[in-house]
Scaffold this motif. Structure first.
Motif, PDB file in Angstrom:
ATOM      1  N   ASP A 304       0.856  -1.174   0.000  1.00 47.30           N
ATOM      2  CA  ASP A 304       0.000   0.000   0.000  1.00 47.30           C
ATOM      3  C   ASP A 304       0.902   1.236   0.000  1.00 47.30           C
ATOM      4  OD1 ASP A 304      -2.000   1.813   0.362  1.00 47.30           O
ATOM      5  OD2 ASP A 304      -2.220   1.396   2.523  1.00 47.30           O
ATOM      6  N   ARG A 306       2.144   4.980  -0.191  1.00 45.37           N
ATOM      7  CA  ARG A 306       1.742   6.367   0.085  1.00 45.37           C
ATOM      8  C   ARG A 306       2.983   7.225   0.202  1.00 45.37           C
ATOM      9  NH1 ARG A 306      -3.475   6.097   2.379  1.00 45.37           N
ATOM     10  NH2 ARG A 306      -4.010   3.913   2.697  1.00 45.37           N
ATOM     11  N   GLN A 307       2.757   8.543   0.220  1.00 51.81           N
ATOM     12  CA  GLN A 307       3.878   9.445   0.500  1.00 51.81           C
ATOM     13  C   GLN A 307       4.144   9.352   1.999  1.00 51.81           C
ATOM     14  OE1 GLN A 307       5.684  11.581  -1.415  1.00 51.81           O
ATOM     15  NE2 GLN A 307       4.664  10.988  -3.321  1.00 51.81           N
ATOM     16  N   ILE A 308       5.317   8.862   2.362  1.00 56.71           N
ATOM     17  CA  ILE A 308       5.581   8.725   3.797  1.00 56.71           C
ATOM     18  C   ILE A 308       6.933   9.305   4.176  1.00 56.71           C
ATOM     19  CG2 ILE A 308       4.168   6.648   4.127  1.00 56.71           C
ATOM     20  CD1 ILE A 308       6.989   5.178   4.139  1.00 56.71           C
ATOM     21  N   ARG A 344       7.885   7.411  -1.460  1.00 56.97           N
ATOM     22  CA  ARG A 344       6.667   6.708  -1.765  1.00 56.97           C
ATOM     23  C   ARG A 344       6.864   5.273  -1.279  1.00 56.97           C
ATOM     24  NH1 ARG A 344       5.467   3.967  -5.802  1.00 56.97           N
ATOM     25  NH2 ARG A 344       3.310   3.639  -6.396  1.00 56.97           N
ATOM     26  N   ASP A 346       5.378   1.769   1.521  1.00 54.57           N
ATOM     27  CA  ASP A 346       4.396   1.140   2.395  1.00 54.57           C
ATOM     28  C   ASP A 346       4.991   1.095   3.793  1.00 54.57           C
ATOM     29  OD1 ASP A 346       3.045  -0.756   3.954  1.00 54.57           O
ATOM     30  OD2 ASP A 346       2.326  -1.798   2.161  1.00 54.57           O
ATOM     31  N   SER A 347       4.477   1.932   4.658  1.00 51.11           N
ATOM     32  CA  SER A 347       5.062   2.129   5.982  1.00 51.11           C
ATOM     33  C   SER A 347       5.100   0.829   6.789  1.00 51.11           C
ATOM     34  CB  SER A 347       4.276   3.210   6.720  1.00 51.11           C
ATOM     35  OG  SER A 347       4.976   3.590   7.860  1.00 51.11           O
ATOM     36  N   THR A 465       3.392  11.672  -8.242  1.00 54.85           N
ATOM     37  CA  THR A 465       1.973  11.903  -8.490  1.00 54.85           C
ATOM     38  C   THR A 465       1.498  11.046  -9.652  1.00 54.85           C
ATOM     39  OG1 THR A 465       2.647  14.158  -8.104  1.00 54.85           O
ATOM     40  CG2 THR A 465       0.320  13.802  -8.495  1.00 54.85           C
ATOM     41  N   GLU A 468       0.948   7.519  -8.585  1.00 53.60           N
ATOM     42  CA  GLU A 468      -0.246   7.387  -7.767  1.00 53.60           C
ATOM     43  C   GLU A 468      -1.488   7.422  -8.638  1.00 53.60           C
ATOM     44  OE1 GLU A 468      -0.043  10.323  -4.695  1.00 53.60           O
ATOM     45  OE2 GLU A 468       1.360   9.025  -3.613  1.00 53.60           O
TER      46      GLU A 468
END
Ligand SMILES: Nc1ncnc2c1ncn2[C@@H]1O[C@H](COP(=O)(O)OP(=O)(O)OP(=O)(O)O)[C@@H](O)[C@H]1O
Ligand SMILES: [Mg+2]
Length: 472
Positions: A304, A306-308, A344, A346-347, A465, A468
Motif C-alpha cells: 500500500d 503512500r507518500q511517507i 513513496r 508502504d510504511s 503523483t 499514484e
C-alpha cells in the motif's frame, strides 16, 4: 643570360653595360646599407648566399635565393661578381603548406583521447602524444628513448610477444592488457602496427592505447545489475512456490488445531496427556508463525504505497523493539538527517524490514558477547537527476563470513540454531525493498560487525503523483 632575362624581365641589351644591378633590389635594401653589407661579405668570404625580395622590370616583386661569388684574375684581383639567382616563391609556398599540414596532423594526434606512442625497431620510445603522457604519468621529455616494455605490466616478455605478433602479422588489434602509471595497473586495449619507410624496411612501431578504466567500471555495474535481476527473478519464482505451499499447509494445520482444542476440553485437569497436547500446540503455533512468515515472503498482502516519512516506520520499529534491546544491554544510537524528503512507500512493510534488520543485529551482538551498539543512520544521497534515501543499521555483532554473504538473502538460509531462525527474514526484506524500487546492501567484517543499508529512491513530485494516479 636568358634565365636572368626571364627572371627579372630586362633583355640583355637593356642591361649589359647600362644598368646598375641595384635596380633589382628593393629601394629599402639599396638605401638601407644591405647591399653594402653583402658586398663586404663577398669580399671577405669570396661567396655569399642570401634570400631576399627582388624586383622585376615591371615593378613586381618575388622571393629569391641568390649565391654571389667574386670573379678574380690569376693574381687574385677582384674583377667583378657573379650572381646566380632563383625564384623561390613556389618553394616557400610548398614549405608553408607542408608546415601547415604537419601542424594539422600534429594537432590531430595531440587531441586524440587515445594514447599514441611510436618506437624505433628496438622498442625505444620516439614519440608520445599528450594522452600517453597523461596515461603513464611521464612527460614527453622524460619518456623519449625509454624502452616501451617499461609501460607493459609484464615488461620485456610482453613487449617481445607484441613485437612477435607484429612481425608475423604486421598489425595487432584490440589486445587486452595493462599499462602502468607509477606502478598502478591501468586496463587498456592496445592496437599496434609496424612503421615502414618507402623501401619497406621496418623503422619502428606505432601503438594506440585505449584506456578501459571507465568501461570496466560500467561493465562491473552491469554485472552487478544482472546479478541483482537474477536474484530478483529467483525470489519471485520462490515466492510463488512458497505461497502455494503455505496455503496448503495452513488448512490441515487449522483443522488439527481445532481437534487439539476439542481433546484438551475433554481431558480432565491434571491428566498427563494434557501437557503433551500443550506441547503439540506450541509446535503448531511455531508452524503457524513460519507460515505467516512465508506469506509475507511471497508478499500475498499487496503493498500500500503512500507518500511517507521514513522516520515513521523506523521509530515504530524502535518502539516495538526498544525495551527488548535495552533488556539485552544494547545501546541504540540514532543519527537521523533532519528534513529528509518524503518517499513513496508502504510504511507497515518498511517497518517489517527494519524490525527484521534490528532482530538480526540483536542476535549477532548476543552471539559476539562484547560491547553491543546498534547505530541507525539516515541520509540523503544526491545523484545527478535523482536522490536516494539511505537508512543504515550498523551493529557490533559477529559479522558475516565471506562465503555466506551471497547466501544470506536466500530464503531459508540461516546460521541460527534450529528453531531459532527460519532464514526468511532477509529474503522478505529483499522482496519488500525491491518492490519499493530500492536496494538492500550489506557490508560486514567478521568479528567486528555488520552494516545493512536500505537504499530507497526519492521520487520527484511529478513522477510520484503520476504513479499514484496510475495506481488509482
Ligand atoms: N546483522 C547480522 N550480523 C551477522 N549475521 C547476520 C546479520 N543479519 C543476518 N545475518 C546472517 O544472515 C542469516 C539470514 O538472516 P535472515 O534474517 O534471513 O534469517 P534468520 O535471522 O536466520 O532467521 P529469521 O529472520 O527468519 O528469524 C542469519 O542466519 C545470519 O547468519
Ligand atoms: Mg532474521
Amino acid at each position: 643570360n636568358r634565365g636572368s632575362a626571364n627572371l627579372f624581365g630586362w633583355t640583355k641589351d637593356e642591361v649589359v653595360g647600362k644598368m646598375w644591378v641595384g635596380r633589382t633590389f628593393l629601394k629599402e635594401a639599396r638605401t638601407g646599407g644591405v647591399l653594402q653589407e653583402i658586398s663586404r661579405k663577398i669580399e671577405a668570404q669570396g661567396v655569399v648566399e642570401y634570400q631576399m625580395e627582388r624586383v622585376r622590370k615591371d615593378g613586381s616583386r618575388f622571393q629569391a635565393n641568390a649565391i654571389v661569388t667574386t670573379l678574380q684574375d690569376s693574381s687574385g684581383k677582384i674583377l667583378g661578381f657573379l650572381e646566380i639567382a632563383r625564384d623561390i616563391t613556389e618553394k616557400l609556398r610548398l614549405e608553408k603548406e607542408l608546415r601547415e599540414t604537419k601542424d594539422y596532423l600534429e594537432n590531430i594526434v595531440q587531441s586524440s583521447v587515445d594514447a599514441i606512442v611510436t618506437t624505433d625497431p628496438k622498442g625505444r620510445i620516439t614519440f608520445v602524444n599528450k594522452a600517453m603522457e597523461a596515461m603513464v604519468g611521464v612527460s614527453q621529455k622524460d619518456i623519449l628513448l625509454l624502452p616501451i616494455s617499461r609501460f607493459y605490466l609484464e615488461g620485456i616478455d610482453e613487449a617481445r610477444k607484441i613485437m612477435g605478433i607484429l612481425r608475423e602479422k604486421g598489425s595487432l588489434q584490440n589486445y587486452d592488457t595493462f599499462t602502468l602509471r607509477s606502478g598502478k595497473k591501468i586496463p587498456i586495449l592496445l592496437s599496434a602496427s609496424l612503421l615502414r619507410n618507402e623501401t619497406g624496411d621496418i623503422i619502428g612501431t606505432l601503438g594506440v592505447f585505449k584506456d578501459l578504466t571507465e568501461m570496466k567500471k560500467l561493465e562491473e555495474e552491469l554485472q552487478k545489475t544482472q546479478a541483482h535481476l537474477f536474484q530478483v527473478g529467483k525470489m519471485r519464482a520462490m515466492g510463488e512456490l512458497v505461497a502455494g505451499v503455505a496455503h496448503e499447509i495452513n488448512n490441515p494445520l487449522m483443522a488439527a488445531d481445532t481437534f487439539i482444542h476439542v481433546l484438551q476440553e475433554n481431558l480432565p485437569e491434571g491428566e498427563p496427556n494434557r501437557q503433551r497436547l500443550e506441547l503439540i500446540q506450541k509446535c503448531h503455533s511455531r508452524i503457524a508463525k513460519i507460515i505467516n512468515h512465508l506469506k509475507d515472503f511471497s508478499r500475498q498482502s499487496k503493498l500500500d504505497f503512500r507518500q511517507i516519512d521514513v522516520n515513521e516506520p523506523i521509530e515504530n520499529a524502535l518502539l516495538i523493539t526498544g525495551q527488548q534491546l535495552l533488556n539485552h544491554g544494547i545501546r541504540v544510537g540514532k543519527e537521523f538527517q533532519p528534513d529528509l524528503p518524503k518517499i513513496r512507500g508502504d510504511s507497515t512493510q518498511l517497518e517489517q524490514v527494519f524490525l527484521n534488520l534490528i532482530a538480526n543485529a540483536k542476535d549477532a551482538m548476543e552471539a559476539a558477547g562484547r560491547k553491543k551498539e546498534l547505530t541507525i543512520r539516515t541520509s540523503l544521497i544526491r545523484h545527478s537527476g535523482w536522490n536516494d534515501i539511505e537508512i543504515s543499521f550498523q551493529d557490533t555483532g559477529v559479522g558475516i563470513a565471506e562465503e555466506n554473504r551471497e547466501k544470506i538473502f536466500e530464503p531459508f538460509f540461516s546460521t541460527k540454531e534450529v528453531g531459532k531462525g527460519t532464514g526468511l527474514g532477509l529474503s522478505i526484506c529483499y522482496g519488500i525493498i525491491d518492490a519499493h524500487g530500492g536496494r538492500l546492501e550489506v557490508e560486514s567484517r567478521v568479528q567486528e560487525g555488520t552494516t545493512f543499508r536500505v537504499i530507497l529512491p526519492v521520487l520527484g513530485t511529478h513522477l510520484g503523483t503520476a504513479l499514484e494516479w496510475m495506481e488509482a
